[in-house]
Design an enzyme around this catalytic site. Structure first.
Site, PDB file in Angstrom:
ATOM      1  N   CYS A  97      -4.849   1.067   0.803  1.00  0.00           N
ATOM      2  CA  CYS A  97      -5.116   1.912  -0.362  1.00  0.00           C
ATOM      3  C   CYS A  97      -5.923   1.131  -1.392  1.00  0.00           C
ATOM      4  CB  CYS A  97      -3.785   2.366  -0.960  1.00  0.00           C
ATOM      5  SG  CYS A  97      -3.952   3.227  -2.543  1.00  0.00           S
ATOM      6  N   GLU A 132       4.213  -3.277   1.325  1.00  0.00           N
ATOM      7  CA  GLU A 132       3.264  -3.569   0.237  1.00  0.00           C
ATOM      8  C   GLU A 132       3.614  -4.873  -0.458  1.00  0.00           C
ATOM      9  OE1 GLU A 132       2.166  -2.082  -4.227  1.00  0.00           O
ATOM     10  OE2 GLU A 132       2.653  -0.495  -2.790  1.00  0.00           O
ATOM     11  N   CYS A 199       0.845   3.013  -9.626  1.00  0.00           N
ATOM     12  CA  CYS A 199      -0.127   4.065  -9.340  1.00  0.00           C
ATOM     13  C   CYS A 199       0.211   5.319 -10.135  1.00  0.00           C
ATOM     14  CB  CYS A 199      -0.133   4.373  -7.841  1.00  0.00           C
ATOM     15  SG  CYS A 199      -1.219   5.755  -7.400  1.00  0.00           S
TER      16      CYS A 199
END
Length: 291
Positions: A97, A132, A199
């Protein structure tokens, strides 16, 4: 009358959508494609792509591959993964991403700019072991400190400089609590800087999903059990509507909960496909018709 509504704001985020599109494009070519880890934390979507030919592997299996094509999912990977790929002649389809990639680069710059021997703590608010977070910690050669909740901030050394970052899908409220705690405890002579790297596509879903949950009599939150983001969003639903239930698939819906009249809401995480929420809606209507 029983009414069923699917939350328009739920479903895949941009990063997951891109990763799945890249997988589908590669599989359509007929080539063998591996994915390093589950492409998304949703068992039903992983099974759909498996039926299309996607082969999910772990890091040990990845290290043994030679000359293969491997997709890197949206969560991102540590530098070591890229070194192994180059050494083993692997072709990478990198679906990291963009939000995660920018965060990796910021943390790497922070780590690289720290002089040898300087007592600076790079702290990441995130879930230990999450894909992540492993990628973020890898940018610091394993030196970053991971904390999962505000209570763990007490273990930091407040006499040393602190630089705080966040996993992109964490709670903004919890991040702010950690910031306030560190600000209150940092000692004179030490510096503290924090970077809100959450995000907004995820963070903005929280107030929206609270509003959606409050507007319905009954909520079915559709989410894979591994989804970190899903746990947070489901918690938001449950907080405003006690009649919220998490299901992984349509078969988990309890028909005894379906009473008339009722306004039923279906929502999900950033890892929940729209087709799965539609299947849950159909299951609810079928169950009600059978009564």
């Amino acid at each position: 009358m029983l009414r069923v509504e699917i939350d328009e704001g739920s479903g895949f985020c941009f990063g997951v959508t891109t990763a799945i599109r890249k997988a589908e494009e590669e599989l359509a070519k007929g080539d063998t494609l591996y994915c390093l880890g589950d492409i998304v934390h949703n068992g039903q979507e992983c099974e759909r792509l498996k039926q299309m030919g996607l082969i999910t592997i772990n890091h040990e299996e990845f290290a043994r591959l030679r000359g293969a094509k491997v997709l890197l999912r949206a969560h991102g990977e540590p530098p070591e993964t890229y070194r192994i790929a180059e050494r083993n002649g692997l072709t990478l389809i990198d679906a990291t991403c963009p939000v995660v990639l920018r965060l990796q680069q910021r943390i790497k710059r922070e780590a690289d700019s720290t002089p040898e021997g300087q007592d600076k703590q790079i702290v990441i608010f995130g879930k230990n072991g999450h894909a992540e977070v492993l990628g973020l910690v890898g940018q610091t050669e394993g030196k970053a400190i991971v904390i999962e909740k505000v209570e763990e901030a007490a273990g930091l050394d407040f006499s040393k400089d602190i630089r705080l970052y966040s996993q992109t899908t964490k709670s903004l409220d919890e991040f702010r609590q950690i910031v306030a705690y560190i600000q209150a405890h940092i000692r004179p002579g030490a510096t503290f800087e924090y970077y809100d790297t959450i995000c907004r596509q995820v963070a903005n879903r929280m107030p929206n999903i609270r509003k959606f949950a409050a507007a319905h009599d009954l909520i079915f939150f559709v989410c894979g059990h591994k989804s970190s983001n899903g746990k947070i969003l489901y918690g938001e639903c449950k907080a405003v509507n006690p009649r919220s239930y998490q299901v992984d698939q349509p078969e988990e819906i309890d028909p005894s909960l379906l009473t008339e009249p009722a306004f039923v809401g279906i929502c999900g995480a950033t890892s929940t496909p729209k087709w799965l929420m539609e299947a849950c809606k159909e299951r609810i209507l079928e169950n009600f018709r059978e009564k």
